[in-house]
Design an enzyme around this catalytic site. Structure first.
Site, short mmCIF file in Angstrom:
data_model
loop_
_atom_site.label_atom_id
_atom_site.label_comp_id
_atom_site.label_asym_id
_atom_site.label_seq_id
_atom_site.Cartn_x
_atom_site.Cartn_y
_atom_site.Cartn_z
N ASP A 82 0.84 -1.20 0.00
CA ASP A 82 0.00 0.00 0.00
C ASP A 82 0.87 1.25 0.00
OD1 ASP A 82 -2.73 -0.33 -0.09
OD2 ASP A 82 -2.99 -0.45 2.09
N GLU A 106 -13.97 -1.96 -1.51
CA GLU A 106 -14.17 -1.99 -0.05
C GLU A 106 -15.52 -1.40 0.33
OE1 GLU A 106 -10.83 -0.80 2.35
OE2 GLU A 106 -12.00 -0.93 4.20
O1 KIV Z 1 -4.71 -1.43 4.41
C1 KIV Z 1 -5.28 -2.52 4.18
O2 KIV Z 1 -5.09 -3.50 4.90
C2 KIV Z 1 -6.17 -2.60 3.03
C3 KIV Z 1 -7.00 -3.85 2.86
C4 KIV Z 1 -7.92 -4.09 3.96
C5 KIV Z 1 -7.68 -3.91 1.56
O3 KIV Z 1 -6.23 -1.70 2.25
#
Ligand code: KIV
Length: 271
Positions: A88, A187
């Site tokens: 991310d 989501e």
């Molecule tokens: O930050 C995270 O863990 C996520 C997932 C839940 C999709 O974006």
């Protein structure tokens, strides 16, 4: 020598969507859990910026930093052999300009060994996604409830309930597909909206709180293990109750130490 494990690629995910084979995704934040999740057959492992809430104890993902994501991703990389590893991008590392996004994403790719990145946002992120794909970075999109916009969205709420809002999600998903995203996290949206996005896009959708019709499902590992037992969203199914196991084990150890039952001869050295 045992045969090398075949790593999951973005092309595998696309093929699995076409074949109707569901994609299994989970988060991990360190090498140990990364290895366990990988060994148990998850197809995608996401180093989510949820690390900032789940492990670092912060109220939102907004204060996650690029250094934190790199630190955790390097650990996960060390444990994962088969799954596709996605990292991310934290808040403000990709929204300011395309140049900054390229530099920050490039740094994450170089320093973590990840197979791709995930970033939040719909049509407004399409040019950025396109620019990243152009320099060779696989990008996973994330639409519906986007935790980095939690304040603007008024909390962690289901998105796309109103018809116009549902249309916006579908348009966002299409814009990301056109920009070259290889997959989308959906989501917190009604099942029907996620089903429509899944039907109307050619890239795999991975749902969280978005019903059964996505091409795959993702959960935060610590939630589904029952480790993060203060977070219990409606969409989470706990497959274990490890928070209870941890507390019970620590209580048992404490009682053994206090009452002289540990260590015993079996756990001591005579010479
Ligand atoms: O930050 C995270 O863990 C996520 C997932 C839940 C999709 O974006």
């Amino acid at each position: 020598m045992p045969p090398a494990t075949k790593r999951v690629t973005t092309l595998d995910l696309l093929a699995w969507k076409r074949e109707g084979r569901k994609i299994v995704a989970l988060t991990a934040y360190d090498a140990l859990f990364g290895r366990l999740v990988d060994e148990a057959g998850a197809d995608v492992i996401l180093v989510g910026d949820s690390v900032n809430t789940v492990l670092a104890g912060q109220p939102t993902t907004l204060s996650a930093t690029i250094e934190q994501m790199i630190y955790h991703s390097r650990m996960v990389r060390a444990g994962v052999e088969r799954a596709l590893l996605i990292v991310d991008m934290p808040f403000l590392t990709y929204q300011v300009s395309i140049e900054e996004a390229k530099r920050n994403v490039g740094r994450v790719m170089q320093q973590t060994g990840a197979n791709g990145v995930k970033l939040e946002g719909g049509a407004q992120m399409a040019d950025t996604v396109h620019a990243l794909v152009e320099i060779g970075v696989p990008v996973m999109g994330h639409v519906g409830f986007t935790p980095q916009s939690v304040h603007a969205l008024g909390g962690a709420r289901v998105q796309g309930r109103a018809p116009e809002a549902a249309e916006r999600i579908v348009a966002d998903a299409r814009a990301l597909e056109d920009a070259g995203a290889f997959s989308l996290v959906l989501e917190l949206m009604p099942s029907g909206v996620a089903a429509r996005v899944t039907r109307e896009t050619s890239i795999p959708t991975i749902g969280i709180g978005s019903g059964p019709d996505c091409d795959g499902q993702v959960l935060v590992l610590h939630d589904m293990l029952g480790l993060n037992d203060r977070f219990q969203a409606k969409f989470v199914r706990a497959y274990a109750h490890l928070a209870d196991d941890v507390r019970n084990a620590v209580r048992a150890f404490g009682a053994d130490v206090r009452e002289g039952r540990y260590p015993d001869a079996e756990h001591s050295f005579e010479r």
